[in-house]
Design an enzyme around this catalytic site. Structure first.
Site, PDB file in Angstrom:
ATOM      1  N   ASP A 153       0.866  -1.180   0.000  1.00 37.15           N
ATOM      2  CA  ASP A 153       0.000   0.000   0.000  1.00 37.15           C
ATOM      3  C   ASP A 153       0.899   1.226   0.000  1.00 37.15           C
ATOM      4  O   ASP A 153       1.660   1.441   0.950  1.00 37.15           O
ATOM      5  CB  ASP A 153      -0.902  -0.020   1.239  1.00 37.15           C
ATOM      6  CG  ASP A 153      -1.915   1.113   1.257  1.00 37.15           C
ATOM      7  OD1 ASP A 153      -1.763   2.073   0.463  1.00 37.15           O
ATOM      8  OD2 ASP A 153      -2.856   1.053   2.074  1.00 37.15           O
ATOM      9  N   ASN A 163       2.809   4.720 -11.665  1.00 35.07           N
ATOM     10  CA  ASN A 163       1.485   4.696 -12.269  1.00 35.07           C
ATOM     11  C   ASN A 163       0.364   4.617 -11.237  1.00 35.07           C
ATOM     12  O   ASN A 163      -0.737   5.102 -11.479  1.00 35.07           O
ATOM     13  CB  ASN A 163       1.379   3.504 -13.224  1.00 35.07           C
ATOM     14  CG  ASN A 163      -0.025   3.294 -13.727  1.00 35.07           C
ATOM     15  OD1 ASN A 163      -0.534   4.069 -14.544  1.00 35.07           O
ATOM     16  ND2 ASN A 163      -0.687   2.258 -13.228  1.00 35.07           N
ATOM     17  N   TYR A 213      -7.852  14.789  -6.165  1.00 33.94           N
ATOM     18  CA  TYR A 213      -7.127  14.091  -7.230  1.00 33.94           C
ATOM     19  C   TYR A 213      -6.352  15.077  -8.091  1.00 33.94           C
ATOM     20  O   TYR A 213      -5.154  14.895  -8.349  1.00 33.94           O
ATOM     21  CB  TYR A 213      -8.107  13.286  -8.083  1.00 33.94           C
ATOM     22  CG  TYR A 213      -7.441  12.551  -9.226  1.00 33.94           C
ATOM     23  CD1 TYR A 213      -6.814  11.332  -9.011  1.00 33.94           C
ATOM     24  CD2 TYR A 213      -7.439  13.078 -10.514  1.00 33.94           C
ATOM     25  CE1 TYR A 213      -6.199  10.654 -10.060  1.00 33.94           C
ATOM     26  CE2 TYR A 213      -6.832  12.407 -11.566  1.00 33.94           C
ATOM     27  CZ  TYR A 213      -6.214  11.193 -11.335  1.00 33.94           C
ATOM     28  OH  TYR A 213      -5.599  10.537 -12.375  1.00 33.94           O
ATOM     29  N   GLY A 214      -7.014  16.138  -8.542  1.00 33.80           N
ATOM     30  CA  GLY A 214      -6.331  17.132  -9.360  1.00 33.80           C
ATOM     31  C   GLY A 214      -5.163  17.765  -8.628  1.00 33.80           C
ATOM     32  O   GLY A 214      -4.084  17.967  -9.193  1.00 33.80           O
ATOM     33  N   ALA A 215      -5.378  18.069  -7.341  1.00 33.88           N
ATOM     34  CA  ALA A 215      -4.304  18.683  -6.554  1.00 33.88           C
ATOM     35  C   ALA A 215      -3.133  17.720  -6.381  1.00 33.88           C
ATOM     36  O   ALA A 215      -1.961  18.125  -6.456  1.00 33.88           O
ATOM     37  CB  ALA A 215      -4.841  19.116  -5.193  1.00 33.88           C
ATOM     38  N   LYS A 223      -2.209  15.337  -8.380  1.00 36.56           N
ATOM     39  CA  LYS A 223      -1.488  15.197  -9.637  1.00 36.56           C
ATOM     40  C   LYS A 223      -0.682  16.447  -9.969  1.00 36.56           C
ATOM     41  O   LYS A 223       0.399  16.362 -10.562  1.00 36.56           O
ATOM     42  CB  LYS A 223      -2.467  14.865 -10.765  1.00 36.56           C
ATOM     43  CG  LYS A 223      -3.033  13.451 -10.673  1.00 36.56           C
ATOM     44  CD  LYS A 223      -1.928  12.402 -10.758  1.00 36.56           C
ATOM     45  CE  LYS A 223      -2.478  10.999 -10.883  1.00 36.56           C
ATOM     46  NZ  LYS A 223      -1.404   9.978 -11.052  1.00 36.56           N
ATOM     47  N   ILE A 272      -8.990   7.821 -20.269  1.00 37.92           N
ATOM     48  CA  ILE A 272      -8.448   6.611 -20.874  1.00 37.92           C
ATOM     49  C   ILE A 272      -9.511   5.513 -20.815  1.00 37.92           C
ATOM     50  O   ILE A 272     -10.214   5.363 -19.811  1.00 37.92           O
ATOM     51  CB  ILE A 272      -7.176   6.142 -20.135  1.00 37.92           C
ATOM     52  CG1 ILE A 272      -6.158   7.283 -20.048  1.00 37.92           C
ATOM     53  CG2 ILE A 272      -6.553   4.938 -20.842  1.00 37.92           C
ATOM     54  CD1 ILE A 272      -5.008   6.991 -19.097  1.00 37.92           C
TER      55      ILE A 272
END
Length: 274
Positions: free
Chosen positions: A68, A95, A180-182, A184, A213
């Site tokens: 994890d 990834n 999530y955006g932050a 990345k 995707i």
């Protein structure tokens, strides 16, 4: 005069995180089949899927590692196991990532927006997302980079290549899951900082920022009422395939791709330009 056959390139050791399905599994396959590399397939909880991916890879010398990424000790263990099994990690592909974790939704499309989430869900969502996507990725990268610095590569191989999968969402925004955006965006900044820091050691770091995707996890969206709108985001009228993303990752990790270090490569079919 003697005739000499061209030498076979050394087989690299490649660690791919989040490789039990989707893009990660395709990345593992392309490194094994096209490059002839040995691959460590990482997974968090999908052991059977990861073992199936590893068993289906061309060539030999592949392995499976579990951990994890939100747990720093597990990260240290999995990187150590990958290095021991491969002999040396020449390429790291970061990834693994969470979008919005909800087992009933296979980790996707959970609404963690300001409007629709409770404060408790908001706090837990941000913590879990950043623990995996940003801190976990940073910890894997640190350990692999130190390994690359300390263990010499085979003759004719560069000291290291690190390719990190970011997201179009870091630029366009993710209103349903801003964590999530932050996370990345943080991964993109980390990649560029480490590109500068690790270049003197011969290690190149590059990021790729895909849009939507066509993975199995995204099928519910693409097959649902929003599917046409998602495909229409690109002037090509479609979304990327995992195979396309994997091929791009492979190219960015090639020995001759050193000069791409520090770049975050947009890979979104012109669906978002900046």
């Amino acid at each position: 005069m003697t005739n000499s056959e061209p030498s076979t390139p050394p087989r690299r050791g490649v660690l791919v995180t989040g490789a039990s399905r989707g893009v990660g599994a395709e990345v593992a396959r392309v490194f094994a089949s096209v490059c002839g590399d040995r691959v460590a397939v990482h997974y968090r909880s999908s052991r059977a899927e990861a073992e199936a991916v590893a068993a289906g890879l061309e060539g030999d010398g592949h392995t499976v590692v579990q951990g994890d990424l939100a747990d720093a000790q597990q990260v240290e263990r999995l990187v150590g196991e990958a290095a021991a099994a491969l002999g040396r990690i020449d390429v790291l592909v970061n990834n693994a990532a969470l979008f919005a974790e909800d087992p009933s939704m296979q980790g996707r499309r959970l609404d963690l927006s300001v409007e629709h989430s409770s404060y408790e869900d908001w706090v837990q969502g941000w913590r879990r997302t950043t623990d995996v996507n940003l801190l976990g990725t940073a910890n894997v990268t640190y350990l692999v980079a130190r390994h690359m610095m300390e263990v010499d590569p085979a003759h004719d191989l560069p000291r290291g290549r690190i390719v990190t999968v970011g997201s179009r969402g870091a630029y366009r925004g993710e209103p349903q899951v801003p964590a999530y955006g932050a996370s990345k965006a943080g991964v993109h900044a980390m990649t560029q900082s480490l590109a500068v820091a690790l270049a003197p050691h011969g290690i190149a770091c590059v990021g790729i920022a895909p849009g939507f995707i066509a993975t199995d996890m995204g099928a519910a969206v693409l097959d649902g009422p929003q599917g046409d709108a998602v495909r229409a985001q690109s002037p090509f009228g479609r979304v990327a395939t995992p195979q396309e993303v994997a091929a791009a990752v492979m190219t960015l990790a090639e020995p001759g791709a050193e000069w791409a270090s520090g770049a975050i490569v947009d890979f979104n079919g012109a669906s978002y330009l900046h």
